[in-house]
Motif scaffolding. Structure first.
Motif, PDB file in Angstrom:
ATOM      1  N   CYS A 158      -7.278   1.403   3.152  1.00 47.46           N
ATOM      2  CA  CYS A 158      -7.803   2.568   3.863  1.00 47.46           C
ATOM      3  C   CYS A 158      -6.879   3.762   3.599  1.00 47.46           C
ATOM      4  O   CYS A 158      -5.676   3.685   3.824  1.00 47.46           O
ATOM      5  N   LYS A 159      -7.472   4.865   3.133  1.00 48.01           N
ATOM      6  CA  LYS A 159      -6.671   6.055   2.826  1.00 48.01           C
ATOM      7  C   LYS A 159      -6.171   6.748   4.082  1.00 48.01           C
ATOM      8  O   LYS A 159      -5.256   7.562   4.032  1.00 48.01           O
ATOM      9  N   ASP A 160      -6.776   6.450   5.213  1.00 51.31           N
ATOM     10  CA  ASP A 160      -6.347   7.071   6.470  1.00 51.31           C
ATOM     11  C   ASP A 160      -5.234   6.268   7.131  1.00 51.31           C
ATOM     12  O   ASP A 160      -4.194   6.804   7.521  1.00 51.31           O
ATOM     13  N   ALA A 174       1.591   8.583  -3.254  1.00 50.17           N
ATOM     14  CA  ALA A 174       0.385   8.294  -4.038  1.00 50.17           C
ATOM     15  C   ALA A 174       0.620   8.434  -5.533  1.00 50.17           C
ATOM     16  O   ALA A 174       0.052   7.708  -6.340  1.00 50.17           O
ATOM     17  N   ARG A 224      -3.722   3.539   5.762  1.00 50.46           N
ATOM     18  CA  ARG A 224      -2.820   2.980   4.752  1.00 50.46           C
ATOM     19  C   ARG A 224      -2.570   1.493   4.960  1.00 50.46           C
ATOM     20  O   ARG A 224      -1.443   1.003   4.871  1.00 50.46           O
ATOM     21  N   LYS A 241     -12.614  -1.870   7.898  1.00 48.75           N
ATOM     22  CA  LYS A 241     -11.936  -0.579   7.976  1.00 48.75           C
ATOM     23  C   LYS A 241     -12.336   0.145   9.260  1.00 48.75           C
ATOM     24  O   LYS A 241     -11.485   0.672   9.995  1.00 48.75           O
ATOM     25  N   VAL A 253       0.857  -1.193   0.000  1.00 44.05           N
ATOM     26  CA  VAL A 253       0.000   0.000   0.000  1.00 44.05           C
ATOM     27  C   VAL A 253       0.885   1.233   0.000  1.00 44.05           C
ATOM     28  O   VAL A 253       1.754   1.366   0.866  1.00 44.05           O
ATOM     29  N   GLN A 267       2.214   4.905   0.751  1.00 42.88           N
ATOM     30  CA  GLN A 267       1.983   5.892   1.790  1.00 42.88           C
ATOM     31  C   GLN A 267       1.429   7.169   1.161  1.00 42.88           C
ATOM     32  O   GLN A 267       1.398   7.327  -0.060  1.00 42.88           O
ATOM     33  N   ALA A 268       1.006   8.078   2.011  1.00 41.99           N
ATOM     34  CA  ALA A 268       0.332   9.279   1.514  1.00 41.99           C
ATOM     35  C   ALA A 268       1.208  10.056   0.550  1.00 41.99           C
ATOM     36  O   ALA A 268       0.742  10.572  -0.457  1.00 41.99           O
ATOM     37  N   TYR A 273      -9.072  -3.454  -1.478  1.00 41.54           N
ATOM     38  CA  TYR A 273      -9.031  -2.011  -1.171  1.00 41.54           C
ATOM     39  C   TYR A 273      -7.985  -1.755  -0.095  1.00 41.54           C
ATOM     40  O   TYR A 273      -7.475  -2.669   0.554  1.00 41.54           O
TER      41      TYR A 273
END
Length: 1516
Positions: A302-304, A265, A306, A315, A259, A261-262, A300
């Protein structure tokens, strides 16, 4: 070549090249360092074929670069920094190991190599070379961009200080690079060190709590922490497994983590991401591996947090796990030590540095506060931070950045800085230097970017007694600045813009809140149904709750399954009643516009009992069965059904009909909505409720009744939607929590919008003064424009919040400013005009009941512009005003004002129309009347025709009185214009469907009726009639209750001039050419129309009336005649009134139409109805024929016979006979004769259907009525008396005799005798003994009377002398009557004797009497004067013998009358002598009308008698 091989090659080339360059640059005397480099190169060469991933780590070679940097040689240092940056970027040097340099010295065993790397790089800052400084920045920035977090503590602070130092020294582009690098240092520290910042809900800078919350302690065990650690480690292992699997694919640049990290992206390596499948414990990995919680495939992440997840529940569960741990750890030492170090350093520098150096510190602080608000909440606001802000605010030249920081600080830490904020605000408001006004305004501008924050501060400070007013004082100062002098125009402009912006934002908040409350009305989820009960009712149905979720699909499903019959409405209604379906879905079903749904609904409603219920209780009961739908038209249908059922159950209630019930029930629904809908700020008062009731129903129900209804709904709603109930409960909880929070001095996040109302009430004085003073002082166009816009927004906001009193003052001020009355207007006044027009267009609801001054201004504007367009020159100052207005006001904007009335709420539109009516009244009462407002009334009415019926009724009740006033205006042009406008509206309105139980068309068209009745202008009446003509032609089938008004107007016109009558006839031509069933509700008016038509004298009008009646009756005969019987009977009665009209064409047409109607509709007229018609109208017809001409009488009788012969109306025969009987006594010869002939025809043709008892009675009465009694009474006189009369020699006509009447009776008697003979010939078998005897008696009486009169020859002579039949050549007599009656009697006795032998004796006896009379007559000796008359009597008797007696004797059985044979023979032997005497001695042979023919008859008679004698002889 795979990725590792590529990376290894780069590593070899880069490191070899770098060390070789250093080897060349080092001085010769540095033998040991060179030796180290050479050995390193050998090692690198030896590891050339080692492709292990750890073979590319160059951390061990950093010692070479450190030694080279320590030389402090610019060229060598530049080379080192340049190569280090490349190695770090390629991740060949990451410092991720213990600091072997210091470890060898026995120091800081926990020190990392990265610390030494940073320390070495930072040491280069001492060299004065800008290029080196640039490389330093790039190297450190590369270190901070690595994935592992290694730089922290003192090393991090040293780095930051180095950056700051370089910034002070640098210039130009280096400064920009340093700025970016500094931000990158903080960014990477914040993100990498502590992931909880990313997981915290407060990360977003726009975050505001949705509602006040009380943080509660979370019980969390060690097992929970262990579980969290376990799943996190397992996730790390998963990443390694998946990474190794991807390596096998041979793809280059593969990321380690599954995944991103922010900050990764947009990384290219994730965009080229290859999904692999790995099986772990039987579960195949998803796109991002396995779910961190349940180990299912994870498509999927989680965008929060990660982390990979499989679903939203996982989630949320993972997020809650992190939150619980976070809450447990609250109060512990933060992990953001590095960030705190940097932040505190910046604070200290901001307090020390000056000018440009201070500014850069503030910029960095602003950046941190803006990007990392959570960090601000964790700083505990130590003295450094607060003092930094305060010290900077006290400076004479306060930086704008400090205000930006302050705004962000307030926003993110408002609940923690309540005391400090009061100090800061006090300084800003009261102590800020005057030359800092611009900075102050900039601060306020930034602050109002968060309008809800303003509301929060107002709630938590201004609304708390113990705290100081922050927002009120702040905005009062802004308002004060907005009133600035000419020298401060810029600040004044900014201040007004600030006011404008916060007003706009408050309006937006209120609108969002109102929209959300409205949307919430329909957002309630469907309740779970009672499945057990439903399953008992419906067997074998799957998905039985389908109807609850969607009534359309559910109903289709149940029909398709055969559970319900689509055409059996009663079954469906019972099904809905018996089963517990969702009330909301039932409401949607019942509110549907489909006819079958409405039929089901009506049947369903019949099961609800309202008997004895008050309407409020009935409505509450009614709405307990289903939820009232939200759409106005659906509510309308539900209320119509309710009103019908309630009135049906309570006909004696206060309501006169179901219409009134509907109107009042809908009014109660509106009252409930007004009271319980929180988006309605200004609630309806009892006085307003009473006014609305009276306006809607046009009568007063009584204050007591209305008060009870109002109080009951105020006490408890009729029904409330579940979503609204939930909102109300939530609102109560909110208010309780809010009140508790204020009492405990707990900060309230997101207060209710009601505080906006309080804020406006508090700020209103300053705002009003600001607007007033600003407008008065300034001539700046821009400032005036903004001020006027502020006025508009203020009014809109106050209206939305229900501050009506202040709105009124505000509007009065605006209108006073914009007044056009006798003054020179400035630009501000024209702007005020613009403002008023804009306000009227965009915010009509804000004006509420303050529309009149606004509309007066609009009227004045229109007048000036129109006069200018007409080319008129106005007196000053109006001339100049009109020119200026054209440049400020677009005439089309007035149209927009009227168009937008359709968006007004129900109260406002009524206030608007009342104000427009008042203005219009003023206009039309001017010496030179104007019609602007009258015209606009029509436009507004058209725009609002789609409103619900109740509101539309209230609107029209206001308008119609005004249109009547205009319609009867003294100026005919005004009257005609008002009528024309009514016509245009009527055409549009009548196109809309009118429910059968709602008679609003009648109300809409009523002004036409009132104007027609009251106007004195002929042209107005003609125009109104032309309007009725147009409506009847264009909207015939659309008109319903409106027909009543149309006919009322027509009925008035039919009593006036022929011109108006002719126009009315054009309307009636259309009406009566169509099916009259559409007018069934106004038959009473149509009946009056017929009455007025037939009261006219004009022939064409009467003929049209006859045509209309005929068409109307024929149209209605197609339907159930019982329903419309009374109407068409009355219509026929109107035609009957024309039977006696003195115009032959009218009379003839009336009779023809009368019979045509009866003939064409005989199948629809029942027997008893025919009897009624004959008793009334037919009788009247024949009575009216007493003076009619022959043709008319014949036509009437012919039509009657056709009616009788062609149609089965036997029930009416008796009445017809009675009518004919009465007609025989009329003086009209033609009528009497044709009546008898008609009677005869009926008897002959319809004898089988007659009641012979009644028929013979009628015949007897006819005989009696036609008997010439004078003649018969005279015949009773003694012969002596007659001789005496003759001896008197009286002059002719001395005795008054009605010769014509006597003659007519004689003729009628003869005709009646013929009828007796016809009865004998055709219907003798139908007579019973009684009727036979009755008929025989009639015939005998006729014979006796004529017999006696004929033998009174002298009397006959005397009567002729006195005028009875004076023109006859012979004496008047009843010879034919005697003969016919005798023959009739003989035939009657003969035919009856065939049935009854006993009557044979009577027959023979009567024959003997006749023979005896003949014998006697032959022996009488009279003078020559009367001999002829005697001979005629003898001849008459002989004719009887020849025609009747001889034939009878020839056919009867003489053996049965053996005793009479001799007598008969005797008479017949003697008769020839009498015969011979007459033949030989007749003195009139030459003039005898029979001439030789009679002689032949005598000869024939003689032969017959001879044959009879022989027969008689043979029978002796």
């Amino acid at each position: 070549m795979n990725q590792n091989q590529d990376s290894h090659v780069i590593y070899q080339e880069l490191l070899t090249s770098s060390l070789n360059k250093l080897l060349k640059l080092l001085p010769k005397q540095m033998i040991s360092l060179k030796t180290l480099i050479e050995k390193s190169l050998e090692q690198i060469e030896q590891a050339k074929n080692d492709v292990n991933r750890f073979a590319t780590n160059a951390n061990k070679y950093f010692i070479i670069y450190k030694y080279c940097i320590d030389i402090k040689h610019n060229k060598i240092t530049e080379c080192c920094l340049y190569d280090l940056e490349k190695l770090i970027t390629q991740n060949f040097i990451d410092g991720y190991s213990y600091d072997y340099l210091e470890f060898e010295k026995g120091k800081q065993k926990d020190r990392m190599l990265i610390d030494s790397i940073v320390e070495s790089i930072i040491s280069c800052t001492k060299l004065q070379d800008e290029n080196l400084h640039y490389l330093i920045v790039k190297c450190i920035d590369a270190l901070f961009k690595q994935q592992r977090l290694l730089i922290s503590g003192e090393t991090l602070l040293s780095t930051f200080k180095a950056y700051f130092h370089l910034y002070k020294l640098g210039m130009g582009s280096i400064k920009n690079s340093i700025k970016i690098a500094i931000k990158s240092v903080y960014d990477n520290s914040q993100v990498k060190v502590d992931m909880e910042n990313m997981l915290n809900k407060g990360l977003s800078c726009n975050y505001i709590y949705d509602e006040p919350k009380e943080i509660q302690a979370v019980a969390i065990s060690d097992d929970d922490i262990v579980e969290y650690i376990a799943i996190t480690l397992r996730h790390m292992v998963d990443d390694v497994i998946l990474y190794n699997e991807r390596m096998k694919t041979g793809q280059a640049n593969i990321p380690i983590a599954s995944v991103p990290q922010a900050w990764e992206a947009e990384d290219i390596k994730y965009k080229n991401y290859i999904e692999v499948k790995v099986i772990d414990n039987g579960i195949t990995s998803g796109k991002f591996g396995w779910c961190i919680l349940c180990r299912q495939p994870a498509p999927y992440f989680c965008k929060d947090t990660r982390v990979p997840v499989c679903s939203v529940p996982c989630k949320k569960k993972h997020f809650e796990m992190i939150e619980n741990i976070k809450i447990m750890q609250s109060g512990q030492q933060s992990k953001n030590d590095d960030c705190q170090i940097i932040f505190k350093y910046l604070l200290s520098q901001a307090n020390k540095e000056k000018n440009i150096k201070k500014e850069i510190c503030l910029d960095f602080i602003h950046y941190i506060v803006e990007q990392y608000p959570l960090h601000i909440q964790q700083t505990n606001f130590d003295e450094n931070f607060i003092s930094m802000i305060c010290l900077n605010l006290k400076n004479k030249r306060t930086s704008t950045t400090i205000f930006k920081i302050l705004v962000l600080l307030i926003f993110h830490a408002r609940d923690l800085l309540q005391v400090q904020l009061e100090i800061i605000f006090d300084f800003i408001i009261n102590k800020l230097p005057s030359d800092q006004t611009s900075a102050f305004l900039d601060f306020v501008l930034q602050l109002i970017e968060y309008p809800k924050l303003i509301l929060e501060l107002f709630t938590n400070h201004d609304c708390v007694i113990e705290r100081k007013n922050l927002i009120q004082l702040l905005f009062e100062k802004v308002a004060q600045i907005a009133q600035g002098e000419q020298s401060h125009q810029d600040n004044c402009l900014i201040a007004n813009s600030i006011i404008q912006k916060y007003l706009q934002q408050f309006i937006k908040i209120v609108q969002e809140e109102q929209n959300s409350s409205i949307a919430g009305f329909n957002s309630e989820q469907i309740e779970e149904q009672n499945q057990d009960q439903l399953k008992k009712m419906i067997k074998n149905i799957e998905h039985f709750d389908q109807f609850s979720q969607n009534w359309k699909e559910g109903l289709e499903y149940l029909i398709s399954q055969g559970i319900l019959d689509e055409n059996n409405h009663a079954q469906i209604a019972q099904f809905l009643h018996d089963n517990p379906f969702n009330k909301e879905q039932l409401g949607q079903f019942f509110g549907s516009s489909k006819d079958n749904h409405q039929l089901i609904f009506q049947i369903y409603s019949q099961s609800i009992d309202f008997k004895g219920d008050h309407i409020v209780d009935a409505l509450r009961k009614y709405l307990n069965y289903f939820t009232l739908p939200g759409e106005a038209q659906q509510v309308d249908r539900c209320m119509l059904v309710f009103s019908q059922k309630f009135f049906q159950d309570n006909p004696d209630d206060v309501f006169k009909n179901s219409d009134e019930t509907y109107v009042f029930s809908y009014l109660l629904i509106i009252l409930q909505t007004d009271i319980y809908n929180k988006s309605v700020k200004t609630k309806m008062t009892f006085q307003q409720f009473c006014k609305s009731s009276k306006l809607s129903m046009e009568r007063d129900l009584g204050e007591e009744y209305l008060k009870y209804c109002f109080d009951q709904i105020l006490k408890e709603p009729l029904a409330i939607h579940s979503s609204i109930e939930k909102q109300q409960n939530s609102q109560i909880d909110w208010m309780n929590l809010e009140r508790k929070s204020l009492q405990q001095k707990i900060y309230i996040f997101m207060p209710r919008i009601d505080y906006i109302k309080l804020f406006m009430e508090v700020f209103w004085p300053a705002l009003f003064v600001n607007l007033n003073v600003t407008i008065e002082r300034t001539e700046n166009v821009q400032i005036i424009s903004i001020a006027m816009q502020n006025a508009t927004y203020t009014l809109q906001l106050m209206s939305m919040m229900g501050i009506c009193d202040l709105c009124q003052q505000f509007i009065q001020w605006l209108c006073q400013l914009a007044s056009l009355e006798n003054k020179q207007l400035k630009q501000k006044n024209y702007k005020a005009l613009q403002c008023i027009i804009d306000l009227a267009i965009k915010n009509g609801n804000a004006l509420k009941n303050n529309w009149r001054p606004v509309l007066e201004i609009i009227s004045s504007i229109n007048y000036l512009l129109n006069e200018k367009q007409k080319g008129k020159i106005l007196q000053e100052p109006l001339e100049s005003i009109s020119k200026n207005i054209q440049s400020f006001i677009d005439i089309s904007s007035i149209d927009k004002v009227m168009q937008n009335t359709s968006y007004m709420d129900s109260r406002t539109i009524l206030d608007f129309l009342q104000s427009l009516i008042d203005v219009s009244l003023n206009e039309i009462t001017l010496p030179e009347p104007r019609i602007f407002s009258l015209q606009r009334l029509v436009e507004v009415t058209s725009f609002n025709m789609d409103r619900i019926r109740l509101i539309w009724m209230q609107i029209w009740n206001l308008l119609k009185a005004h249109f009547v006033t205009a319609g009867i205006h003294a100026n005919s042009d005004i009257s005609l214009y008002a009528c024309d406008q009514l016509k245009q509206m009527s055409v549009k309105f009548i196109q809309q469907y009118e429910h059968n139980n709602f008679k609003f068309q009648r109300e809409f068209l009523q002004p036409f009726e009132l104007i027609y009745a009251q106007t004195s202008f002929q042209e107005v009446k003609e125009f109104i009639l032309s309007c009725m003509r147009m409506l009847s032609h264009m909207c015939y089938y659309k008109l319903k209750s409106g027909w009543r008004v149309v006919f009322k107007i027509i009925n008035q016109s039919l009593q006036e001039s022929i011109i108006l009558v002719n126009i009315s006839i054009e309307v009636l031509n259309k009406v009566f050419s169509e099916d009259l069933i559409n007018l069934k509700d106004i038959f009473d008016e149509i009946d009056q129309t017929f009455q007025f038509l037939f009261n006219r004298e004009e022939q064409h009008v009467l003929l049209k009336g006859i045509e209309y009646v005929q068409n109307a009756v024929e149209s209605l005969m197609k339907y159930d005649n019982n329903l419309y019987y009374a109407f068409w009977m009355q219509s026929l009665a109107h035609i009957c009134n024309l039977f006696s009209n003195n115009q032959q064409q009218i009379q003839e047409q009336a009779i023809q139409s009368f019979f045509k109607i009866l003939k064409s509709n005989t199948q629809n007229i029942k027997g008893h109805q025919y009897v009624q018609i004959m008793k009334g109208m037919m009788k009247e017809l024949f009575v009216s024929l007493s003076k009619a001409k022959k043709e008319i009488c014949q036509m009437a009788h012919k039509s009657l016979l056709e009616l009788v012969f062609d149609h089965d109306i036997k029930e009416a025969y008796d009445e017809i006979s009675t009518i004919l009987l009465n007609s025989t006594v009329q003086s009209n010869e033609y009528l009497a004769k044709t009546s008898v002939m008609t009677f005869k025809s009926i008897i002959i043709k319809e004898g089988q259907k007659l009641d012979w008892n009644q028929t013979i009675q009628i015949l007897d009465l006819m005989v009696q009525n036609t008997t010439p009694n004078v003649l018969f009474e005279a015949a009773q006189l003694d012969q002596s008396i007659i001789d005496d009369l003759l001896s008197l020699n009286l002059p002719k006509n001395q005795i008054q005799l009605n010769s014509d009447q006597l003659t007519l009776k004689c003729i009628l008697q003869l005709m009646l005798i013929d009828i007796i003979q016809d009865i004998v010939d055709h219907h003798i078998k139908l007579l019973n003994e009684k009727t036979y005897q009755y008929l025989l008696k009639i015939a005998q009486n006729l014979f006796k009377m004529s017999f006696k009169f004929n033998r009174q020859i002298k009397l006959r002579y005397f009567l002729q002398q006195q005028g009875f039949m004076p023109n006859l050549q012979q004496l008047p007599g009843l010879i034919k009557q005697e003969k016919s009656s005798a023959i009739g009697i003989l035939n009657l006795l003969h035919k009856q004797s065939l049935v009854n032998q006993e009557l044979l004796q009577d027959l023979i006896q009567y024959i003997l009497e006749i023979l005896e009379d003949t014998k006697i007559l032959g022996q009488i000796q009279v003078n020559t004067q009367f001999k002829v008359e005697l001979e005629k009597i003898i001849i008459n008797n002989l004719s009887i013998i020849q025609v009747s007696i001889i034939p009878i004797l020839n056919v009867i059985d003489l053996q049965k009358v053996q005793d009479k044979i001799k007598s008969l023979l005797c008479y017949f032997v003697q008769l020839p002598s009498c015969y011979s005497l007459l033949v030989s001695q007749c003195p009139h042979c030459q003039i005898c009308p029979y001439k030789c023919t009679q002689k032949q008859e005598w000869k024939k008679l003689f032969e017959q008698m001879q044959q009879l004698q022989l027969k008689l002889i043979s029978q002796i």
